[in-house]
Write an enzyme that holds these catalytic residues in place. Structure first.
Site, short mmCIF file in Angstrom:
data_model
loop_
_atom_site.label_atom_id
_atom_site.label_comp_id
_atom_site.label_asym_id
_atom_site.label_seq_id
_atom_site.Cartn_x
_atom_site.Cartn_y
_atom_site.Cartn_z
CB CYS A 164 -0.86 -0.07 1.26
SG CYS A 164 -2.05 1.24 1.38
CB CYS A 192 23.03 -24.42 -0.55
SG CYS A 192 23.61 -23.28 0.69
N1 MHO Z 1 24.23 -27.95 3.58
C1 MHO Z 1 23.96 -26.59 3.92
C2 MHO Z 1 22.62 -26.14 3.47
C3 MHO Z 1 22.30 -24.75 3.83
S1 MHO Z 1 21.36 -24.02 2.69
C4 MHO Z 1 21.01 -22.49 3.17
C5 MHO Z 1 24.18 -26.43 5.42
O1 MHO Z 1 25.29 -26.19 5.79
O2 MHO Z 1 23.26 -26.52 6.21
O3 MHO Z 1 20.18 -24.76 2.52
#
Ligand code: MHO
Length: 340
Positions: A164, A192
């Site tokens: 908004c 990741c």
């Molecule tokens: N194997 C990673 C994954 C983190 S990610 C932000 C760890 O160290 O937990 O998914």
């Protein structure tokens, strides 16, 4: 004695009614208010502008200054963009950062321009606002810090976002003009997001990055919810880049080079649909570029005819991740993800 007892009971009942009424009012105005507490405030990786309030005062109109740097609000139904539906981009009225697109504008009926998605999450900043005794989420431009408006959780699905925004904080530019000026946005998933954000942010032409969750159904998911694989989301990076310096094609080639697009629903030790390889395209051109590269890859030596499993799907929405995930690699270089 009996009268005192009665008084205490009446007092207790009125307190209870008052409390229930207050809760009811909050629930009425901010349907799904519990969603508010789930908003992640993580600061994006974006270059900030350092201008003093005095400088802004000289540059902006008194109305713009009052709203953007003194947290003001324009009266409902009074702003120039409340009932305005032209195609283009809305830039920050103070610093010129692109903030919203006309495609994401909708009529919420409340009298202020409403948007269901920002130009990029990387260009916004959120803050808790407790003024008037109610909890609201204040939205600011991440570059200049100018106050824009509020984010409510009663927007249309799939984002549920209802930005908004004060018209006075925006500067609309029609499509052709905006296309020449505005950067491009890409949303990519490659396992990741810690390492992916770091690697892609190193490319010349990348203006801003933010990590979050995309491709699923759950609104404002937490990292732990995403880890269960039940939200449908993938860890993703949203990037803003200057297409004059970095083409989407070069960006995608780097994206493919930093992960293994032949692994389905995993990247090395990180297993689950939340670690899938996915390109969330923002327009038809992006889709075509992504399809072209995906089709070419198996012919190269690196993949020797192996199947590329990267999903190429339309971008729908993106929820930023918790603060500790933003620029994680820069903050914790010793905890790198499996970077190829
Ligand atoms: N194997 C990673 C994954 C983190 S990610 C932000 C760890 O160290 O937990 O998914």
């Amino acid at each position: 004695m009996t009268r005192l007892y009665q008084k205490i009971i009446i007092l207790a009942i009125s307190l209870l009614l008052g409390w229930a009424g207050w809760k009811g009012l909050n629930a009425f105005f901010y349907r799904g208010s519990s969603e508010l507490s789930k908003q992640n405030f993580g600061a994006a990786n974006v270059k900030k502008m350092n201008k003093s309030k005095e400088e802004w005062k000289k540059e902006l109109s008194p109305e713009q200054f009052r709203i953007m740097f003194e947290k003001g609000t324009e009266p409902a139904f009074s702003g120039k963009y409340n009932n305005f539906w032209e195609e283009g981009v809305y830039f920050c009225a103070a610093c010129g950062t692109p903030l919203f697109r006309s495609e994401d504008k909708y009529d919420h009926g409340t009298g202020w321009p409403s948007f269901k998605e920002p130009f990029s999450e990387a260009f916004l900043e959120y803050h808790n606002d407790q003024s008037f005794g109610v909890h609201r989420i204040e939205v600011r431009c991440a570059v200049c810090g100018g106050h824009l408006g509020h984010l409510f959780p009663d927007g249309p699905k799939p984002s549920g976002k209802h930005f908004c925004i004060n018209s006075a904080a925006l500067n609309f530019k029609p499509k052709e003009e905006a296309l020449k000026e505005a950067p491009e946005v890409a949303t990519l998933a490659a396992g990741c997001f810690w390492g992916v954000e770091y690697q892609l942010s190193q490319l010349p032409g990348v203006i801003a990055t933010v990590v979050g969750y995309s491709g699923g159904e759950t609104i404002n998911p937490t990292y732990l919810e995403v880890c269960t694989g039940k939200t449908g989301h993938a860890e993703a990076v949203q990037l803003v880049f200057d297409p004059k310096v970095l083409s989407y094609e070069v960006l995608l080639r780097k994206y493919f080079a930093i992960h293994d697009p032949t692994q389905k629903n995993r990247q090395g030790p990180d297993v689950g649909t939340n670690y899938r390889s996915a390109i969330f395209y923002h327009n038809e051109q992006q889709r075509q570029t992504a399809e072209k590269i995906k089709a070419e890859l198996p012919q190269s030596k690196t993949y020797s005819s192996k199947k590329i499993v990267t999903e190429i799907v339309p971008f729908k929405t993106f929820f930023r991740a918790e603060d500790y995930h933003q620029m994680f690699y820069q903050k914790n270089p010793e905890r790198a993800c499996p970077i190829k």
